[in-house]
Design a protein around this motif. Structure first.
Motif, PDB file in Angstrom:
ATOM      1  N   THR A   1       0.833  -1.203   0.000  1.00 51.32           N
ATOM      2  CA  THR A   1       0.000   0.000   0.000  1.00 51.32           C
ATOM      3  C   THR A   1       0.865   1.248   0.000  1.00 51.32           C
ATOM      4  O   THR A   1       1.850   1.323   0.735  1.00 51.32           O
ATOM      5  CB  THR A   1      -0.916   0.039   1.241  1.00 51.32           C
ATOM      6  OG1 THR A   1      -1.688  -1.159   1.302  1.00 51.32           O
ATOM      7  CG2 THR A   1      -1.858   1.228   1.187  1.00 51.32           C
ATOM      8  N   VAL A   2       0.472   2.216  -0.825  1.00 53.85           N
ATOM      9  CA  VAL A   2       1.080   3.543  -0.781  1.00 53.85           C
ATOM     10  C   VAL A   2      -0.020   4.527  -0.420  1.00 53.85           C
ATOM     11  O   VAL A   2      -1.044   4.601  -1.113  1.00 53.85           O
ATOM     12  CB  VAL A   2       1.707   3.941  -2.131  1.00 53.85           C
ATOM     13  CG1 VAL A   2       2.425   5.282  -2.007  1.00 53.85           C
ATOM     14  CG2 VAL A   2       2.683   2.879  -2.613  1.00 53.85           C
ATOM     15  N   ALA A   3       0.169   5.251   0.658  1.00 56.16           N
ATOM     16  CA  ALA A   3      -0.790   6.277   1.082  1.00 56.16           C
ATOM     17  C   ALA A   3      -0.106   7.633   1.022  1.00 56.16           C
ATOM     18  O   ALA A   3       1.014   7.792   1.528  1.00 56.16           O
ATOM     19  CB  ALA A   3      -1.285   5.995   2.500  1.00 56.16           C
ATOM     20  N   VAL A   4      -0.768   8.602   0.394  1.00 51.20           N
ATOM     21  CA  VAL A   4      -0.198   9.933   0.198  1.00 51.20           C
ATOM     22  C   VAL A   4      -1.192  10.983   0.668  1.00 51.20           C
ATOM     23  O   VAL A   4      -2.397  10.883   0.375  1.00 51.20           O
ATOM     24  CB  VAL A   4       0.151  10.170  -1.284  1.00 51.20           C
ATOM     25  CG1 VAL A   4       0.741  11.558  -1.488  1.00 51.20           C
ATOM     26  CG2 VAL A   4       1.112   9.102  -1.795  1.00 51.20           C
ATOM     27  N   ARG A   5      -0.708  11.977   1.372  1.00 48.81           N
ATOM     28  CA  ARG A   5      -1.546  13.099   1.811  1.00 48.81           C
ATOM     29  C   ARG A   5      -1.614  14.134   0.688  1.00 48.81           C
ATOM     30  O   ARG A   5      -0.620  14.726   0.304  1.00 48.81           O
ATOM     31  CB  ARG A   5      -0.964  13.736   3.073  1.00 48.81           C
ATOM     32  CG  ARG A   5      -1.705  14.962   3.566  1.00 48.81           C
ATOM     33  CD  ARG A   5      -3.026  14.620   4.212  1.00 48.81           C
ATOM     34  NE  ARG A   5      -2.834  13.950   5.496  1.00 48.81           N
ATOM     35  CZ  ARG A   5      -3.848  13.583   6.291  1.00 48.81           C
ATOM     36  NH1 ARG A   5      -5.106  13.804   5.910  1.00 48.81           N
ATOM     37  NH2 ARG A   5      -3.609  12.957   7.431  1.00 48.81           N
ATOM     38  N   LYS A   6      -2.805  14.334   0.146  1.00 49.07           N
ATOM     39  CA  LYS A   6      -2.996  15.299  -0.942  1.00 49.07           C
ATOM     40  C   LYS A   6      -2.953  16.732  -0.387  1.00 49.07           C
ATOM     41  O   LYS A   6      -3.183  16.947   0.806  1.00 49.07           O
ATOM     42  CB  LYS A   6      -4.333  15.041  -1.630  1.00 49.07           C
ATOM     43  CG  LYS A   6      -4.392  13.701  -2.359  1.00 49.07           C
ATOM     44  CD  LYS A   6      -5.813  13.284  -2.691  1.00 49.07           C
ATOM     45  CE  LYS A   6      -6.555  14.317  -3.496  1.00 49.07           C
ATOM     46  NZ  LYS A   6      -7.910  13.848  -3.867  1.00 49.07           N
ATOM     47  N   PRO A   7      -2.678  17.698  -1.243  1.00 49.38           N
ATOM     48  CA  PRO A   7      -2.657  19.101  -0.790  1.00 49.38           C
ATOM     49  C   PRO A   7      -3.967  19.559  -0.166  1.00 49.38           C
ATOM     50  O   PRO A   7      -3.966  20.448   0.685  1.00 49.38           O
ATOM     51  CB  PRO A   7      -2.364  19.870  -2.088  1.00 49.38           C
ATOM     52  CG  PRO A   7      -1.606  18.909  -2.927  1.00 49.38           C
ATOM     53  CD  PRO A   7      -2.211  17.564  -2.635  1.00 49.38           C
TER      54      PRO A   7
END
Length: 323
Positions: free
Chosen positions: A28-34
């Protein structure tokens, strides 16, 4: 979840504004969007199997090292691509980008990934392998001009120790320099969130922000510790090589030993991750100290991203999650 100590096989890395976690069955890759929302990409690991030879100690370390490079680069490029889309838009696409997409289509991402890995490996070998060897040869030449030093610089012990010290100094200096970069500091905060989340899970605690905050950001199975093991193991193994005067031959001999260095370092980090003996605790301390450079205390939003990355990777049956 019961409070039972469990050494998990789940590992990961920090990416741009996010965390990648890899478990027995899922990555899993989790990224915080702007805009504050968490974007999450979950993929099945597949059922790829290898022969007995590739599962042997030392050999499996080399295989897993290459796998980690590829998976880590894919996760990093995913996060970077996402951030670029949010920040710059399609107007930033250059003519070269469009030409590459037209020429190679969907294969362009794989090409970029493997090219980036190749460039990274060449850079690392040049900085940490070739440069120390050339500097050592330079020190030997200087010593040969000074009668009072020639007896020392002509010895194999001097060559091994001096090259090892130079290599370690370059490594530590590089890590210290990189850790001061503003963008890297953000990545290192996510690195801390990754470690704390894994530690919370291993302790049998529920994955909540408040629980995760209690745990240390230092972990014995960290890639930073692995790199330090690589430095130490390389010093020992290279000292066993016969001394030769030709610098190119010295470099080639060291390059030939790199698979063994990676494989042995992997077995050591695997042992350090499982064992709680005093010997292992002592052996792991330098790597934990070095993590003071490569990890930072995360904030709440970063811990939330690490949780989002961790949860899909946890198998239903803990027996399937052994390190």
């Amino acid at each position: 979840m019961s409070k039972e100590q469990h050494i998990t096989s789940i590992g990961g890395q920090a990416v741009m504004e996010g965390v990648m976690m890899r478990g027995p069955y899922k990555t899993t890759v989790a990224v915080r969007k702007p805009d504050g929302e968490i974007e999450r990409k979950v993929e099945e690991n597949g059922t790829k199997t290898r022969g007995r030879f590739f599962r042997m100690p030392i050999v499996r370390g080399c295989v897993n090292f290459i796998d980690s490079l590829v998976i880590g680069m894919k996760a990093l490029m995913y996060s970077a691509e996402f951030v670029d889309i949010e920040g710059d838009g399609e107007e930033s696409e250059s003519k070269l980008d469009r030409w590459l997409e037209d020429k190679f289509g969907d294969r362009i991402k794989d090409i970029v990934i493997y090219f980036s890995i190749a460039v990274s490996l060449v850079f690392s070998i040049a900085l940490f392998m070739i440069l120390p060897t050339f500097l050592t040869k330079g020190a030997e030449k200087i010593g040969s001009l000074l009668p009072q030093l020639s007896a020392v610089t002509d010895s194999h012990l001097f060559t091994s120790l001096f090259e090892g010290i130079v290599r370690m100094a370059i490594f530590l200096g590089y890590m210290a320099l990189v850790s001061q970069m503003k963008d890297i500091k953000r990545v290192f905060e996510y690195h801390g969130a990754e470690h704390k989340t894994i530690a919370c899970y291993e302790a049998g605690e529920e994955l909540t922000v408040e629980n995760i905050k209690k745990f240390t950001r230092f972990h014995p199975r960290c890639g930073t510790s692995f790199l330090l093991f690589v430095m130490v193991v390389s010093i020992i193994l290279f000292a066993l090589l016969p001394r030769v005067d030709m610098v190119i031959l010295r470099v080639l001999m060291r390059l030939a030993l790199l698979p063994a260095v990676a494989g042995i370092s992997y077995e050591l980090i695997k042992w350090a991750g499982r064992s709680k003996s005093k010997c292992v605790t002592w052996m792991s301390k330098p790597g934990l100290w070095l993590q003071k450079l490569t990890t930072r205390e995360p904030d709440v939003s970063q811990i939330e991203v690490a949780i989002a990355s961790m949860e899909p990777c946890i198998p239903e049956n803990k027996e399937d999650d052994r390190w």
